[in-house]
Design a protein around this motif. Structure first.
Motif, mmCIF file in Angstrom:
data_model
loop_
_atom_site.group_PDB
_atom_site.id
_atom_site.type_symbol
_atom_site.label_atom_id
_atom_site.label_comp_id
_atom_site.label_asym_id
_atom_site.label_seq_id
_atom_site.Cartn_x
_atom_site.Cartn_y
_atom_site.Cartn_z
ATOM 1 N N LEU A 89 16.142 3.173 -12.013
ATOM 2 C CA LEU A 89 16.304 3.040 -10.563
ATOM 3 C C LEU A 89 17.654 3.569 -10.104
ATOM 4 N N LYS A 90 17.654 4.131 -8.904
ATOM 5 C CA LYS A 90 18.849 4.704 -8.295
ATOM 6 C C LYS A 90 19.130 3.989 -6.972
ATOM 7 N N PRO A 91 20.366 4.027 -6.518
ATOM 8 C CA PRO A 91 20.668 3.394 -5.225
ATOM 9 C C PRO A 91 19.800 3.935 -4.089
ATOM 10 N N GLU A 92 19.427 5.203 -4.171
ATOM 11 C CA GLU A 92 18.597 5.784 -3.111
ATOM 12 C C GLU A 92 17.152 5.297 -3.150
ATOM 13 N N ASP A 93 16.781 4.513 -4.150
ATOM 14 C CA ASP A 93 15.465 3.883 -4.180
ATOM 15 C C ASP A 93 15.437 2.595 -3.351
ATOM 16 N N THR A 94 16.597 2.178 -2.870
ATOM 17 C CA THR A 94 16.671 0.964 -2.057
ATOM 18 C C THR A 94 15.829 1.103 -0.799
ATOM 19 N N ALA A 95 14.914 0.159 -0.595
ATOM 20 C CA ALA A 95 13.991 0.205 0.543
ATOM 21 C C ALA A 95 13.096 -1.027 0.507
ATOM 22 N N VAL A 96 12.345 -1.198 1.574
ATOM 23 C CA VAL A 96 11.225 -2.136 1.542
ATOM 24 C C VAL A 96 10.009 -1.358 1.047
ATOM 25 N N TYR A 97 9.363 -1.893 0.047
ATOM 26 C CA TYR A 97 8.203 -1.235 -0.555
ATOM 27 C C TYR A 97 6.926 -1.917 -0.071
ATOM 28 N N TYR A 98 5.982 -1.085 0.358
ATOM 29 C CA TYR A 98 4.711 -1.568 0.887
ATOM 30 C C TYR A 98 3.561 -1.014 0.069
ATOM 31 N N CYS A 99 2.545 -1.823 -0.151
ATOM 32 C CA CYS A 99 1.325 -1.278 -0.713
ATOM 33 C C CYS A 99 0.309 -1.116 0.414
ATOM 34 N N ALA A 100 -0.582 -0.185 0.219
ATOM 35 C CA ALA A 100 -1.604 0.125 1.210
ATOM 36 C C ALA A 100 -2.945 0.302 0.516
ATOM 37 N N ALA A 101 -3.986 -0.163 1.180
ATOM 38 C CA ALA A 101 -5.357 0.017 0.703
ATOM 39 C C ALA A 101 -6.075 0.940 1.672
ATOM 40 N N ASN A 102 -6.724 1.961 1.130
ATOM 41 C CA ASN A 102 -7.251 3.010 1.984
ATOM 42 C C ASN A 102 -8.676 3.409 1.626
ATOM 43 N N TYR A 103 -9.408 3.790 2.654
ATOM 44 C CA TYR A 103 -10.767 4.297 2.424
ATOM 45 C C TYR A 103 -10.744 5.712 1.867
ATOM 46 N N ARG A 104 -9.690 6.450 2.185
ATOM 47 C CA ARG A 104 -9.526 7.809 1.666
ATOM 48 C C ARG A 104 -8.284 7.866 0.795
ATOM 49 N N PHE A 105 -8.308 8.749 -0.163
ATOM 50 C CA PHE A 105 -7.138 8.968 -1.017
ATOM 51 C C PHE A 105 -6.134 9.752 -0.194
ATOM 52 N N THR A 106 -4.976 9.158 0.069
ATOM 53 C CA THR A 106 -4.030 9.793 0.970
ATOM 54 C C THR A 106 -2.602 9.543 0.532
ATOM 55 N N THR A 107 -1.728 10.467 0.915
ATOM 56 C CA THR A 107 -0.282 10.309 0.712
ATOM 57 C C THR A 107 0.439 10.213 2.046
ATOM 58 N N ASN A 108 -0.320 10.127 3.110
ATOM 59 C CA ASN A 108 0.223 10.098 4.464
ATOM 60 C C ASN A 108 0.156 8.663 5.005
ATOM 61 N N TYR A 109 1.294 8.076 5.332
ATOM 62 C CA TYR A 109 1.291 6.683 5.766
ATOM 63 C C TYR A 109 0.492 6.498 7.062
ATOM 64 N N ALA A 110 0.405 7.527 7.871
ATOM 65 C CA ALA A 110 -0.335 7.419 9.140
ATOM 66 C C ALA A 110 -1.833 7.282 8.913
ATOM 67 N N ASP A 111 -2.293 7.646 7.723
ATOM 68 C CA ASP A 111 -3.726 7.574 7.416
ATOM 69 C C ASP A 111 -4.117 6.308 6.678
ATOM 70 N N CYS A 112 -3.149 5.419 6.414
ATOM 71 C CA CYS A 112 -3.451 4.215 5.642
ATOM 72 C C CYS A 112 -4.163 3.187 6.514
ATOM 73 N N ASP A 113 -5.027 2.407 5.867
ATOM 74 C CA ASP A 113 -5.880 1.484 6.601
ATOM 75 C C ASP A 113 -5.363 0.047 6.621
ATOM 76 N N TYR A 114 -4.874 -0.435 5.507
ATOM 77 C CA TYR A 114 -4.387 -1.807 5.414
ATOM 78 C C TYR A 114 -3.043 -1.834 4.703
ATOM 79 N N TRP A 115 -2.166 -2.725 5.186
ATOM 80 C CA TRP A 115 -0.803 -2.813 4.644
ATOM 81 C C TRP A 115 -0.481 -4.228 4.198
ATOM 82 N N GLY A 116 0.365 -4.318 3.177
ATOM 83 C CA GLY A 116 0.964 -5.588 2.826
ATOM 84 C C GLY A 116 2.192 -5.830 3.682
ATOM 85 N N GLN A 117 2.868 -6.949 3.439
ATOM 86 C CA GLN A 117 4.017 -7.320 4.266
ATOM 87 C C GLN A 117 5.310 -6.678 3.769
#
Length: 122
Positions: free
Chosen positions: A86-114
């Motif tokens: 891990l690097k300092p630039e990895d610092t962030a809030v990490y979210y998981c997403a469940a999607n109907y389509r395989f996607t790398t675009n956060y705008a296309d995600c369907d469900y999010w964790g907190q």
């Protein structure tokens, strides 16, 4: 509706490791493609890793390739993100997403964790 609960975040020194988990009680978990995204303060949410419903297709952001590993256990309705070197630039809030389509675009995600906070100190 799919409820996702992330865990495993925390404070770690640079070079260390963390393992994030995302769990759901949804019995149809295996139907969803899953992804991990992160958001640092003042920045847009960005793609980290994605895995398709069977685990047979995986992709990573260039910034984490070779350091992070995404995996899933459909029997336990969970997806994991193993983060090494891990690097300092990895610092962030990490979210998981469940999607109907395989996607790398956060705008296309369907469900999010907190989200779960990951802080890497230098």
């Amino acid at each position: 509706q799919v409820q996702l609960v992330e865990s495993g975040g925390g404070l770690v020194q640079a070079g260390g490791s963390l393992r994030l988990s995302c769990a759901t009680s949804r019995r149809t978990f295996s139907r969803y493609h899953m992804g991990w995204f992160r958001q640092a303060p003042g920045k847009e949410r960005e793609f980290v890793a994605a895995i398709n419903w069977s685990g047979g297709s995986i992709t990573y952001a260039d910034s984490v390739k070779g350091r992070f590993t995404i995996s899933r256990d459909n029997a336990k309705n969970t997806v994991h993100l193993q983060m090494n070197s891990l690097k300092p630039e990895d610092t962030a809030v990490y979210y998981c997403a469940a999607n109907y389509r395989f996607t790398t675009n956060y705008a296309d995600c369907d469900y999010w964790g907190q989200g779960t906070q990951v802080t890497v100190s230098s």
